[in-house]
Scaffold this motif. Structure first.
Motif, PDB file in Angstrom:
ATOM      1  N   MET A  54      50.315  34.633 -25.075  1.00 19.38           N
ATOM      2  CA  MET A  54      49.387  34.098 -26.073  1.00 19.38           C
ATOM      3  C   MET A  54      48.750  35.234 -26.872  1.00 19.38           C
ATOM      4  O   MET A  54      48.654  35.181 -28.105  1.00 19.38           O
ATOM      5  CB  MET A  54      48.307  33.266 -25.387  1.00 19.38           C
ATOM      6  N   ARG A  55      48.334  36.280 -26.165  1.00 15.59           N
ATOM      7  CA  ARG A  55      47.739  37.424 -26.862  1.00 15.59           C
ATOM      8  C   ARG A  55      48.793  38.125 -27.717  1.00 15.59           C
ATOM      9  O   ARG A  55      48.515  38.522 -28.854  1.00 15.59           O
ATOM     10  CB  ARG A  55      47.143  38.408 -25.856  1.00 15.59           C
ATOM     11  N   ASP A  56      50.008  38.266 -27.184  1.00 16.30           N
ATOM     12  CA  ASP A  56      51.081  38.880 -27.962  1.00 16.30           C
ATOM     13  C   ASP A  56      51.308  38.112 -29.261  1.00 16.30           C
ATOM     14  O   ASP A  56      51.500  38.705 -30.330  1.00 16.30           O
ATOM     15  CB  ASP A  56      52.383  38.897 -27.160  1.00 16.30           C
ATOM     16  N   ALA A  57      51.302  36.791 -29.162  1.00 10.35           N
ATOM     17  CA  ALA A  57      51.536  35.962 -30.343  1.00 10.35           C
ATOM     18  C   ALA A  57      50.432  36.156 -31.373  1.00 10.35           C
ATOM     19  O   ALA A  57      50.691  36.329 -32.570  1.00 10.35           O
ATOM     20  CB  ALA A  57      51.636  34.493 -29.934  1.00 10.35           C
ATOM     21  N   LEU A  58      49.181  36.158 -30.916  1.00 15.67           N
ATOM     22  CA  LEU A  58      48.065  36.367 -31.844  1.00 15.67           C
ATOM     23  C   LEU A  58      48.196  37.707 -32.542  1.00 15.67           C
ATOM     24  O   LEU A  58      48.019  37.814 -33.768  1.00 15.67           O
ATOM     25  CB  LEU A  58      46.741  36.290 -31.085  1.00 15.67           C
ATOM     26  N   GLU A  59      48.511  38.751 -31.784  1.00 19.56           N
ATOM     27  CA  GLU A  59      48.563  40.093 -32.354  1.00 19.56           C
ATOM     28  C   GLU A  59      49.805  40.334 -33.203  1.00 19.56           C
ATOM     29  O   GLU A  59      49.920  41.368 -33.851  1.00 19.56           O
ATOM     30  CB  GLU A  59      48.476  41.121 -31.223  1.00 19.56           C
ATOM     31  N   SER A  60      50.723  39.387 -33.197  1.00 17.10           N
ATOM     32  CA  SER A  60      51.894  39.498 -34.070  1.00 17.10           C
ATOM     33  C   SER A  60      51.622  38.956 -35.467  1.00 17.10           C
ATOM     34  O   SER A  60      52.441  39.126 -36.375  1.00 17.10           O
ATOM     35  CB  SER A  60      53.083  38.752 -33.464  1.00 17.10           C
ATOM     36  N   THR A  61      50.462  38.308 -35.652  1.00 14.04           N
ATOM     37  CA  THR A  61      50.145  37.738 -36.964  1.00 14.04           C
ATOM     38  C   THR A  61      49.475  38.775 -37.860  1.00 14.04           C
ATOM     39  O   THR A  61      48.882  39.749 -37.393  1.00 14.04           O
ATOM     40  CB  THR A  61      49.215  36.520 -36.836  1.00 14.04           C
ATOM     41  N   GLU A  98      46.836  40.418 -40.538  1.00 12.93           N
ATOM     42  CA  GLU A  98      45.399  40.359 -40.800  1.00 12.93           C
ATOM     43  C   GLU A  98      45.133  39.436 -41.990  1.00 12.93           C
ATOM     44  O   GLU A  98      46.017  39.113 -42.761  1.00 12.93           O
ATOM     45  CB  GLU A  98      44.855  41.754 -41.114  1.00 12.93           C
ATOM     46  N   ALA A  99      43.902  39.015 -42.101  1.00 14.72           N
ATOM     47  CA  ALA A  99      43.396  38.266 -43.253  1.00 14.72           C
ATOM     48  C   ALA A  99      43.661  36.768 -43.176  1.00 14.72           C
ATOM     49  O   ALA A  99      42.762  35.969 -43.429  1.00 14.72           O
ATOM     50  CB  ALA A  99      43.924  38.821 -44.580  1.00 14.72           C
ATOM     51  N   TRP A 100      44.897  36.369 -42.861  1.00 13.54           N
ATOM     52  CA  TRP A 100      45.152  34.923 -42.829  1.00 13.54           C
ATOM     53  C   TRP A 100      46.111  34.480 -41.725  1.00 13.54           C
ATOM     54  O   TRP A 100      46.509  33.322 -41.676  1.00 13.54           O
ATOM     55  CB  TRP A 100      45.698  34.443 -44.176  1.00 13.54           C
ATOM     56  N   GLY A 101      46.477  35.360 -40.836  1.00 12.64           N
ATOM     57  CA  GLY A 101      47.417  34.985 -39.776  1.00 12.64           C
ATOM     58  C   GLY A 101      46.867  33.870 -38.893  1.00 12.64           C
ATOM     59  O   GLY A 101      45.685  33.858 -38.540  1.00 12.64           O
ATOM     60  N   LEU A 102      47.720  32.920 -38.548  1.00 10.35           N
ATOM     61  CA  LEU A 102      47.330  31.788 -37.707  1.00 10.35           C
ATOM     62  C   LEU A 102      48.219  31.739 -36.477  1.00 10.35           C
ATOM     63  O   LEU A 102      49.446  31.758 -36.582  1.00 10.35           O
ATOM     64  CB  LEU A 102      47.456  30.468 -38.482  1.00 10.35           C
ATOM     65  N   VAL A 146      41.161  38.262 -25.493  1.00  6.86           N
ATOM     66  CA  VAL A 146      41.451  38.535 -26.905  1.00  6.86           C
ATOM     67  C   VAL A 146      40.510  39.609 -27.438  1.00  6.86           C
ATOM     68  O   VAL A 146      39.283  39.449 -27.346  1.00  6.86           O
ATOM     69  CB  VAL A 146      41.284  37.258 -27.757  1.00  6.86           C
ATOM     70  N   PRO A 147      41.025  40.703 -27.986  1.00  4.73           N
ATOM     71  CA  PRO A 147      40.149  41.677 -28.647  1.00  4.73           C
ATOM     72  C   PRO A 147      39.447  41.025 -29.836  1.00  4.73           C
ATOM     73  O   PRO A 147      40.108  40.464 -30.723  1.00  4.73           O
ATOM     74  CB  PRO A 147      41.122  42.767 -29.108  1.00  4.73           C
ATOM     75  N   MET A 179      39.161  40.371 -38.130  1.00  9.24           N
ATOM     76  CA  MET A 179      39.982  40.787 -39.264  1.00  9.24           C
ATOM     77  C   MET A 179      40.675  39.609 -39.956  1.00  9.24           C
ATOM     78  O   MET A 179      41.569  39.781 -40.775  1.00  9.24           O
ATOM     79  CB  MET A 179      41.022  41.803 -38.812  1.00  9.24           C
ATOM     80  N   GLY A 180      40.278  38.386 -39.611  1.00  2.93           N
ATOM     81  CA  GLY A 180      40.726  37.239 -40.386  1.00  2.93           C
ATOM     82  C   GLY A 180      41.770  36.349 -39.748  1.00  2.93           C
ATOM     83  O   GLY A 180      42.205  35.380 -40.370  1.00  2.93           O
ATOM     84  N   ARG A 181      42.176  36.685 -38.531  1.00  2.00           N
ATOM     85  CA  ARG A 181      43.152  35.824 -37.865  1.00  2.00           C
ATOM     86  C   ARG A 181      42.466  34.578 -37.298  1.00  2.00           C
ATOM     87  O   ARG A 181      41.282  34.595 -36.967  1.00  2.00           O
ATOM     88  CB  ARG A 181      43.837  36.579 -36.725  1.00  2.00           C
ATOM     89  N   THR A 182      43.239  33.512 -37.167  1.00  2.00           N
ATOM     90  CA  THR A 182      42.744  32.278 -36.574  1.00  2.00           C
ATOM     91  C   THR A 182      43.556  31.956 -35.331  1.00  2.00           C
ATOM     92  O   THR A 182      44.787  32.021 -35.357  1.00  2.00           O
ATOM     93  CB  THR A 182      42.843  31.100 -37.572  1.00  2.00           C
ATOM     94  N   LEU A 183      42.871  31.607 -34.260  1.00  2.00           N
ATOM     95  CA  LEU A 183      43.512  31.215 -33.012  1.00  2.00           C
ATOM     96  C   LEU A 183      43.142  29.770 -32.714  1.00  2.00           C
ATOM     97  O   LEU A 183      41.961  29.416 -32.691  1.00  2.00           O
ATOM     98  CB  LEU A 183      43.041  32.120 -31.870  1.00  2.00           C
ATOM     99  N   THR A 184      44.144  28.932 -32.511  1.00  2.00           N
ATOM    100  CA  THR A 184      43.868  27.527 -32.225  1.00  2.00           C
ATOM    101  C   THR A 184      44.868  26.996 -31.206  1.00  2.00           C
ATOM    102  O   THR A 184      45.874  27.642 -30.916  1.00  2.00           O
ATOM    103  CB  THR A 184      43.928  26.686 -33.519  1.00  2.00           C
ATOM    104  N   GLY A 185      44.565  25.866 -30.643  1.00  2.00           N
ATOM    105  CA  GLY A 185      45.462  25.249 -29.676  1.00  2.00           C
ATOM    106  C   GLY A 185      45.914  23.889 -30.154  1.00  2.00           C
ATOM    107  O   GLY A 185      45.353  23.314 -31.091  1.00  2.00           O
ATOM    108  N   THR A 186      46.942  23.370 -29.485  1.00  2.02           N
ATOM    109  CA  THR A 186      47.426  22.037 -29.827  1.00  2.02           C
ATOM    110  C   THR A 186      47.771  21.288 -28.561  1.00  2.02           C
ATOM    111  O   THR A 186      48.254  21.877 -27.590  1.00  2.02           O
ATOM    112  CB  THR A 186      48.652  22.107 -30.760  1.00  2.02           C
ATOM    113  N   TYR A 187      47.480  20.015 -28.542  1.00  7.79           N
ATOM    114  CA  TYR A 187      47.829  19.145 -27.424  1.00  7.79           C
ATOM    115  C   TYR A 187      48.698  18.024 -27.963  1.00  7.79           C
ATOM    116  O   TYR A 187      48.313  17.313 -28.891  1.00  7.79           O
ATOM    117  CB  TYR A 187      46.552  18.585 -26.785  1.00  7.79           C
ATOM    118  N   PHE A 188      49.884  17.911 -27.419  1.00  9.22           N
ATOM    119  CA  PHE A 188      50.872  16.934 -27.888  1.00  9.22           C
ATOM    120  C   PHE A 188      51.142  17.108 -29.391  1.00  9.22           C
ATOM    121  O   PHE A 188      51.372  16.147 -30.120  1.00  9.22           O
ATOM    122  CB  PHE A 188      50.407  15.512 -27.578  1.00  9.22           C
TER     123      PHE A 188
END
Length: 379
Positions: free
Chosen positions: A280-287, A289-293, A307-308, A314-323
């Motif tokens: 999950m952290r790897d995925a976030l840090e692969s996005t 800056e500014a608008w990565g989701l 999560v750092p 720096m503008g990234r968004t982290l969210t979850g999804t269920y179904f």
């Protein structure tokens, strides 16, 4: 039907205790009570979540009571209905749902979420609204996984955890929409809202990840990077829309750094479909800056993600999804229509077909990475 109002004796795969293979048993399925529906299950598929709750019940998962009947990704036909049920009739083709949609609560009326909590605590505990299960074996109550339990020829579910689908839909195919494919496809299309000409990275190429790849392609993404440590899955990913695939084990750098270099700064959208906090952290840090989701679709209940803060500042968004963000009762029939209209792929996810008596083989195939989805014929 002639069985209405009667106890039905049938076959089911029972998990008597954690860590042990399933046992094919003769079980008794009681008639539905008020606002419940009894279903004849024709096809069910084996999801990795089923495997995890059986073999890793203490690892990142909330404990479910045993003995229980697993299974939550299925399709069948209504056998009978309890009092107060008005939306279903015997003979209807249906898909049972581990996520209800009562269509009356504040969450159901809101366009912001699909998190209906009708009967939620009871279903998580493996029972119906009255606190009991409808399945028994050898005189003992058998708990119903997520209130569904589709590794049984018959099962009973709340009428808010069921959706009616078109009568010409092949049950052995559309059963996949009960969990994995819907979750991954919705992670991209519904929750992530992947944009045309964007760049995407999908972490994990199991059924959920492959469906996320398919969703990214349907959304018009320009570049879709599939990431998995099993290169045998790369061909399937390319078939479903990946433009390239990367094996983290082939690189000395962390995978997020590899993705950032490949995309000159990071992807617009990352979809995590594994369920491990590190990924999950790897995925976030692969996005970027500014608008990565980053959308978390992989399932874990009890683990913590670190999560750092700077990555978010720096503008990234982290969210979850269920179904996948789908409102289950109203949206799953639409996905069935998409499949029937050749706009959504399901056949490509089915790698094996087995009878109920070989369900433990299906678990082995899934855990070894040899299968994407094995469909179990209950009859």
């Amino acid at each position: 039907m002639s069985t209405a109002g009667k106890v039905i004796k049938c076959k089911a795969a029972v998990a008597w205790e954690p860590g042990k293979p399933l046992s094919i048993e003769d079980v008794e399925v009681s008639p539905p009570k008020a606002n419940e529906v009894r279903i004849k299950v024709f096809a069910t598929s084996v999801c990795y979540t089923d495997w995890e709750y059986l073999y890793e019940s203490e690892k990142g998962k909330k404990f479910r009571p045993f003995p229980l009947v697993l299974g939550h990704e299925a399709a069948g036909i209504v056998e009978s209905v309890g009092s107060g049920v008005t939306k279903f009739s015997p003979g209807d083709q249906v898909i049972p749902l581990f996520l209800p949609q009562c269509q009356e609560c504040d969450r159901c009326r809101s366009p912001k979420t699909n998190h209906c909590r009708k009967n939620w605590e009871h279903m998580q505990g493996g029972v119906m609204a009255d606190g009991t299960s409808r399945i028994s074996c050898q005189g003992q109550q058998i708990y119903q996984f997520l209130g569904v339990s589709t590794f049984s020829q018959y099962t009973v579910v709340p009428d808010t955890s069921l959706t009616k689908i078109r009568n010409d839909a092949p049950l052995e195919k559309v059963c996949l929409l009960g969990c994995g494919v819907s979750t991954g496809y919705g992670a991209a299309m519904k929750t992530g809202k992947v944009e045309k000409d964007s760049t995407c990275a999908v972490f994990g190429l199991g059924a959920v990840g492959l469906a996320a790849v398919m969703g990214c392609k349907a959304a018009g993404a320009r570049r879709i990077i599939g990431i998995d440590i099993n290169p045998d899955k790369f061909g399937k990913a390319m078939t479903l829309g990946a433009t390239e695939c990367v094996n983290p084990d082939d690189h000395t750098k962390p995978i997020q750094e590899v993705v950032v270099e490949l995309t000159n700064g990071g992807v617009d959208f990352a979809l995590e479909c594994v369920g491990y906090p590190k990924v999950m952290r790897d995925a976030l840090e692969s996005t970027t800056e500014a608008w990565g989701l980053c959308v978390i679709a992989g399932w874990t209940e009890a683990e913590t993600m670190c999560v750092p803060v700077e990555k978010l500042l720096m503008g990234r968004t982290l969210t979850g999804t269920y179904f996948g963000g789908w409102k289950s009762v109203q949206d799953i029939p639409k996905l069935v229509d998409e499949y029937m209209n050749l706009n959504l792929k399901l056949d490509e996810f089915i790698t094996h077909k087995l009878p109920l008596r070989q369900i433990n083989d299906a678990f082995d195939l899934l855990n070894s990475g040899a299968s994407i989805r094995t469909v179990i014929n209950l009859w």
